[in-house]
Motif scaffolding. Structure first.
Motif, PDB file in Angstrom:
ATOM      1  N   SER A   1       0.823  -1.200   0.000  1.00 15.81           N
ATOM      2  CA  SER A   1       0.000   0.000   0.000  1.00 15.81           C
ATOM      3  C   SER A   1       0.859   1.254   0.000  1.00 15.81           C
ATOM      4  CB  SER A   1      -0.924   0.002   1.229  1.00 15.81           C
ATOM      5  OG  SER A   1      -1.646   1.204   1.332  1.00 15.81           O
ATOM      6  N   ALA A   2       0.252   2.362  -0.460  1.00 14.51           N
ATOM      7  CA  ALA A   2       0.938   3.657  -0.412  1.00 14.51           C
ATOM      8  C   ALA A   2       0.873   4.282   0.970  1.00 14.51           C
ATOM      9  CB  ALA A   2       0.321   4.605  -1.444  1.00 14.51           C
ATOM     10  N   GLU A   3       0.180   3.647   1.891  1.00 15.89           N
ATOM     11  CA  GLU A   3       0.073   4.166   3.259  1.00 15.89           C
ATOM     12  C   GLU A   3       1.465   4.232   3.902  1.00 15.89           C
ATOM     13  OE1 GLU A   3      -0.862   5.991   6.085  1.00 15.89           O
ATOM     14  OE2 GLU A   3      -2.783   5.272   5.271  1.00 15.89           O
ATOM     15  N   SER A   4       1.902   5.448   4.239  1.00 16.52           N
ATOM     16  CA  SER A   4       3.255   5.623   4.773  1.00 16.52           C
ATOM     17  C   SER A   4       3.279   5.999   6.247  1.00 16.52           C
ATOM     18  CB  SER A   4       3.995   6.701   3.975  1.00 16.52           C
ATOM     19  OG  SER A   4       3.283   7.931   4.006  1.00 16.52           O
ATOM     20  N   LYS A   5       2.117   6.288   6.848  1.00 16.98           N
ATOM     21  CA  LYS A   5       2.090   6.653   8.268  1.00 16.98           C
ATOM     22  C   LYS A   5       2.339   5.418   9.126  1.00 16.98           C
ATOM     23  CE  LYS A   5      -0.922   9.623   9.679  1.00 16.98           C
ATOM     24  NZ  LYS A   5      -2.207  10.302   9.992  1.00 16.98           N
ATOM     25  N   MET A   6       3.331   5.523  10.003  1.00 19.53           N
ATOM     26  CA  MET A   6       3.756   4.378  10.793  1.00 19.53           C
ATOM     27  C   MET A   6       2.627   3.820  11.650  1.00 19.53           C
ATOM     28  SD  MET A   6       6.093   2.232  11.441  1.00 19.53           S
ATOM     29  CE  MET A   6       7.470   3.040  10.608  1.00 19.53           C
ATOM     30  N   GLU A   7       1.819   4.705  12.255  1.00 21.58           N
ATOM     31  CA  GLU A   7       0.755   4.211  13.129  1.00 21.58           C
ATOM     32  C   GLU A   7      -0.300   3.422  12.342  1.00 21.58           C
ATOM     33  OE1 GLU A   7       0.029   8.699  12.488  1.00 21.58           O
ATOM     34  OE2 GLU A   7       1.701   7.289  12.745  1.00 21.58           O
ATOM     35  N   GLU A   8      -0.522   3.827  11.078  1.00 26.04           N
ATOM     36  CA  GLU A   8      -1.476   3.100  10.244  1.00 26.04           C
ATOM     37  C   GLU A   8      -0.908   1.742   9.841  1.00 26.04           C
ATOM     38  OE1 GLU A   8      -4.557   3.813   9.551  1.00 26.04           O
ATOM     39  OE2 GLU A   8      -4.471   5.675  10.710  1.00 26.04           O
ATOM     40  N   GLN A   9       0.391   1.701   9.563  1.00 20.06           N
ATOM     41  CA  GLN A   9       1.029   0.434   9.208  1.00 20.06           C
ATOM     42  C   GLN A   9       1.004  -0.530  10.390  1.00 20.06           C
ATOM     43  OE1 GLN A   9       4.928   0.972   7.545  1.00 20.06           O
ATOM     44  NE2 GLN A   9       4.202   2.227   5.837  1.00 20.06           N
ATOM     45  N   ILE A  10       1.272  -0.007  11.582  1.00 24.02           N
ATOM     46  CA  ILE A  10       1.241  -0.856  12.776  1.00 24.02           C
ATOM     47  C   ILE A  10      -0.171  -1.383  13.015  1.00 24.02           C
ATOM     48  CG2 ILE A  10       1.484  -0.853  15.287  1.00 24.02           C
ATOM     49  CD1 ILE A  10       3.777   1.156  14.933  1.00 24.02           C
ATOM     50  N   ARG A  11      -1.172  -0.511  12.821  1.00 22.42           N
ATOM     51  CA  ARG A  11      -2.557  -0.940  12.994  1.00 22.42           C
ATOM     52  C   ARG A  11      -2.904  -2.051  11.990  1.00 22.42           C
ATOM     53  NH1 ARG A  11      -4.646   3.638  12.537  1.00 22.42           N
ATOM     54  NH2 ARG A  11      -4.722   4.117  14.775  1.00 22.42           N
ATOM     55  N   ALA A  12      -2.401  -1.907  10.762  1.00 24.16           N
ATOM     56  CA  ALA A  12      -2.663  -2.932   9.756  1.00 24.16           C
ATOM     57  C   ALA A  12      -2.004  -4.258  10.127  1.00 24.16           C
ATOM     58  CB  ALA A  12      -2.169  -2.458   8.387  1.00 24.16           C
ATOM     59  N   LEU A  13      -0.759  -4.204  10.613  1.00 24.40           N
ATOM     60  CA  LEU A  13      -0.064  -5.432  11.002  1.00 24.40           C
ATOM     61  C   LEU A  13      -0.745  -6.101  12.189  1.00 24.40           C
ATOM     62  CD1 LEU A  13       3.656  -4.289  10.627  1.00 24.40           C
ATOM     63  CD2 LEU A  13       2.413  -5.889   9.165  1.00 24.40           C
ATOM     64  N   ASN A  14      -1.323  -5.300  13.067  1.00 23.60           N
ATOM     65  CA  ASN A  14      -2.042  -5.868  14.201  1.00 23.60           C
ATOM     66  C   ASN A  14      -3.409  -6.420  13.815  1.00 23.60           C
ATOM     67  OD1 ASN A  14      -0.015  -5.339  16.073  1.00 23.60           O
ATOM     68  ND2 ASN A  14      -0.792  -3.290  16.552  1.00 23.60           N
ATOM     69  N   SER A  15      -3.788  -6.214  12.573  1.00 24.35           N
ATOM     70  CA  SER A  15      -5.088  -6.702  12.090  1.00 24.35           C
ATOM     71  C   SER A  15      -4.917  -7.886  11.149  1.00 24.35           C
ATOM     72  CB  SER A  15      -5.841  -5.563  11.388  1.00 24.35           C
ATOM     73  OG  SER A  15      -6.062  -4.486  12.259  1.00 24.35           O
ATOM     74  N   GLY A  16      -4.020  -8.784  11.489  1.00 18.79           N
ATOM     75  CA  GLY A  16      -3.881 -10.027  10.728  1.00 18.79           C
ATOM     76  C   GLY A  16      -2.799 -10.036   9.684  1.00 18.79           C
ATOM     77  N   GLY A  17      -1.998  -8.971   9.588  1.00 15.54           N
ATOM     78  CA  GLY A  17      -0.946  -8.926   8.574  1.00 15.54           C
ATOM     79  C   GLY A  17       0.378  -9.462   9.079  1.00 15.54           C
ATOM     80  N   ASP A  18       1.258  -9.834   8.127  1.00 17.51           N
ATOM     81  CA  ASP A  18       2.580 -10.356   8.473  1.00 17.51           C
ATOM     82  C   ASP A  18       3.704  -9.410   8.069  1.00 17.51           C
ATOM     83  OD1 ASP A  18       2.131 -13.302   9.397  1.00 17.51           O
ATOM     84  OD2 ASP A  18       0.851 -13.063   7.654  1.00 17.51           O
TER      85      ASP A  18
END
Length: 560
Positions: A347-364
């Motif tokens: 994804s183009a999402e570059s905000k660290m807090e959004e990336q962390i939220r995504a990883l905590n939602s089932g991502g590797d």
């Protein structure tokens, strides 16, 4: 098709895709300007702002992928600003219409691509280790045997052929170029002797690299190796030492470890992205690296794709219309079968807090667009390779690497279901080493393990990639051969039976050989896994009763 032809085809496909994206991007920017022009007159600006925000997210991710990084950065900046503008609209505050129009009009497709990020550079990607698009099931690994002793070299050639290798013998390194003029062998077996060769640590490495710049796995065979010779071989890339008399199964065991037990099936990748041209770019890159790739734009169809395509890794965008990537990951993780599949957010999402939220939602893992092609290939390869390794550790016997008892029975059930659906047939083979207790009692359990591994190697090298092979228990093996006729199964097993008899095992200063008994049964329409397994087991029992070292099939037997 040659490597250069593959590369040209890849570059042509990427050029076509890039030009198509640039043309579509121009239309996309024009449409955004028209949408923004109507924003001031809209009674409810929120849907329009949502549309503009989503389109900017697509451009932020796609422009950099296709060699327009500056446009991608501008779109990303405006995407973040648009989020704040959208929040203002929700709270009823006034909107900066003129600023929005100016920012969108400031986006344009550049005339030239950035050379630094040109996606057509073939140097950016390479095929992951162990995955080759030109591999054929059943292809024999090519070995180079270098031995100045003619008879000894020829004997080793014949011995390795029994295990499904294609060895070629020469007397010295100077002859290697004529045997392998275009492509290096899969491994080199070099015979060294104090009376025949005298290598320094530098000369051996230099001599090998003169013919093969990328040194293949190197095994050294010798009467005795002193430390200086071992050091020379190690510096030349040596990965194994074996002393004479040579224990061929030990050599094969090391070759299997270095070259790979069987040609690996291509990695299967599913890309979920509602930006089809960007997804197609990633498809081309991963396919060029030897992977099998499919893409899906609609998140609602992903569960069906998982069941039919059965990918080994998912790549998906975080921001998608109707269902975000994190929401889709949550849905996938609800299914027990897919709890362990690696999910990589792209994804183009570059905000660290959004990336962390995504990883905590089932991502590797989280890969930020634009992602370098080589990095994408390496990331996917690493995740799939690790997942395969973990799956093998759970499903495979630690000694032989074959499927465990329960897994081979599951493989039979799967293949029988397929046969009953499409009307095809399969054969089930049961093999048992003869008088194996005598081997353990006489030569020891470690030698018995080597005998078991030798038969496992014969099976993995002689059977097809589509066949399933398992260690049924102790010294007993089972193989499931889909689409194999009784006649072909008999010929194949006869070859394995005869090859096993020729292998010499060394223990306690003595040499011995072993034999095996084989039972074969073939399915009929509507038969169950239990019925065919019982028939194969009964055929094996009959082979034992009739004297061992023979093949029996449901209804007849083959006497050696």
């Amino acid at each position: 098709m040659t490597g250069k032809e593959d590369e040209k085809r890849f570059e042509s496909q990427m050029e076509t895709l890039r030009e198509g994206y640039r043309e579509r991007l121009r239309r996309q920017l024009d449409d955004m300007i028209r949408v923004a022009e109507n924003l001031e007159e809209s009674l409810d600006p929120l849907p329009t702002l949502e549309t503009l925000h989503h389109e900017l997210h697509k451009i932020a991710g796609g422009a950099g992928v296709f060699g327009m990084p500056e446009l991608g950065k501008k779109a990303r900046t405006l995407e973040l600003q648009m989020k704040g503008i959208r929040d203002r609209a929700v709270s009823g505050k006034g909107l900066p219409f003129s600023e929005i129009m100016a920012a969108i009009r400031g986006l344009s497709v550049p005339d030239t691509l950035s050379e630094k990020e040109d996606p057509l550079s073939s140097a950016q990607w390479e095929k992951p280790s162990g995955v080759r698009s030109d591999d054929l099931a059943g292809s024999e690994p090519q070995l180079l045997i270098i031995d100045s002793h003619e008879k000894r070299g020829r004997e080793l050639v014949f011995s390795l052929r029994y295990f499904g290798y294609a060895p070629r013998h020469c007397h010295g390194l100077s002859d290697a170029s004529s045997l392998f003029p275009h492509k290096a062998p899969d491994a080199i077996l070099l015979s060294l002797s104090a009376s025949e060769n005298s290598y320094s640590s530098r000369s051996l490495a230099e001599d090998i690299r003169e013919f093969f710049p990328e040194v293949p796995p190197l095994l050294v065979l010798s009467d005795n190796l002193d430390f200086s010779t071992r050091l020379a071989v190690s510096r030349a890339g040596g990965q194994g030492f074996f002393t004479r008399p040579l224990d061929v199964p030990k050599v094969v065991d090391r070759l299997e470890h270095l070259i790979g037990r069987r040609e690996r099936a291509p990695y299967r990748v599913l890309i979920v992205d509602d930006e089809p041209m960007v997804a197609e770019h990633f498809c081309l890159v991963l396919r060029a690296a030897g992977m099998e790739v499919q893409r899906e734009e609609d998140p609602a169809r992903v569960l069906d794709m998982l069941s039919t395509f059965r990918p080994e890794v998912l790549l998906m965008d975080v921001h998608m219309a109707g269902c975000s990537g994190t929401e889709l990951a949550g849905i996938i993780r609800m299914e027990e079968e897919w709890v362990g599949i690696p999910i990589l957010y792209l994804s183009a999402e570059s905000k660290m807090e959004e990336q962390i939220r995504a990883l905590n939602s089932g991502g590797d893992d989280f890969l930020t667009k634009p992602v370098d092609d080589a990095f994408l290939v390496a990331s996917v390869s690493a995740h799939v390779s690790r997942a395969r390794r973990l799956a093998e550790l759970m499903a495979r016997d630690s000694l032989t690497g074959l499927l465990k008892h329960i897994r081979i029975k599951e493989a039979l059930e799967v293949e029988m279901s397929r046969c009953n659906r499409d009307g095809s047939t399969l054969c089930v083979v049961m093999l048992d080493l003869d008088h194996f207790k005598r081997v353990n009692d006489t030569w020891g359990h470690s030698t018995g393990d080597r005998v078991i591994k030798a038969l496992a190697h014969l099976l993995t090298r002689r059977l097809r990639r589509s066949d399933s092979i398992g260690r049924y228990g102790g010294e007993e093996f089972m193989a499931v051969l889909p689409g194999c006729s009784p006649e072909k199964a008999q010929v194949l097993m006869e070859e394995i039976r005869r090859n096993l008899k020729t292998i010499e095992f060394h223990a306690k200063g003595e040499t011995f050989r072993v034999t095996c008994s084989v039972g074969i049964a073939c399915s009929s329409l509507g038969s169950s896994p239990e019925e065919i397994l019982q028939a194969a087991d009964q055929a094996l029992y009959r082979a034992k009763e009739e004297g061992r070292d023979r093949i029996c099939m449901d209804g007849w037997s083959e006497v050696p």
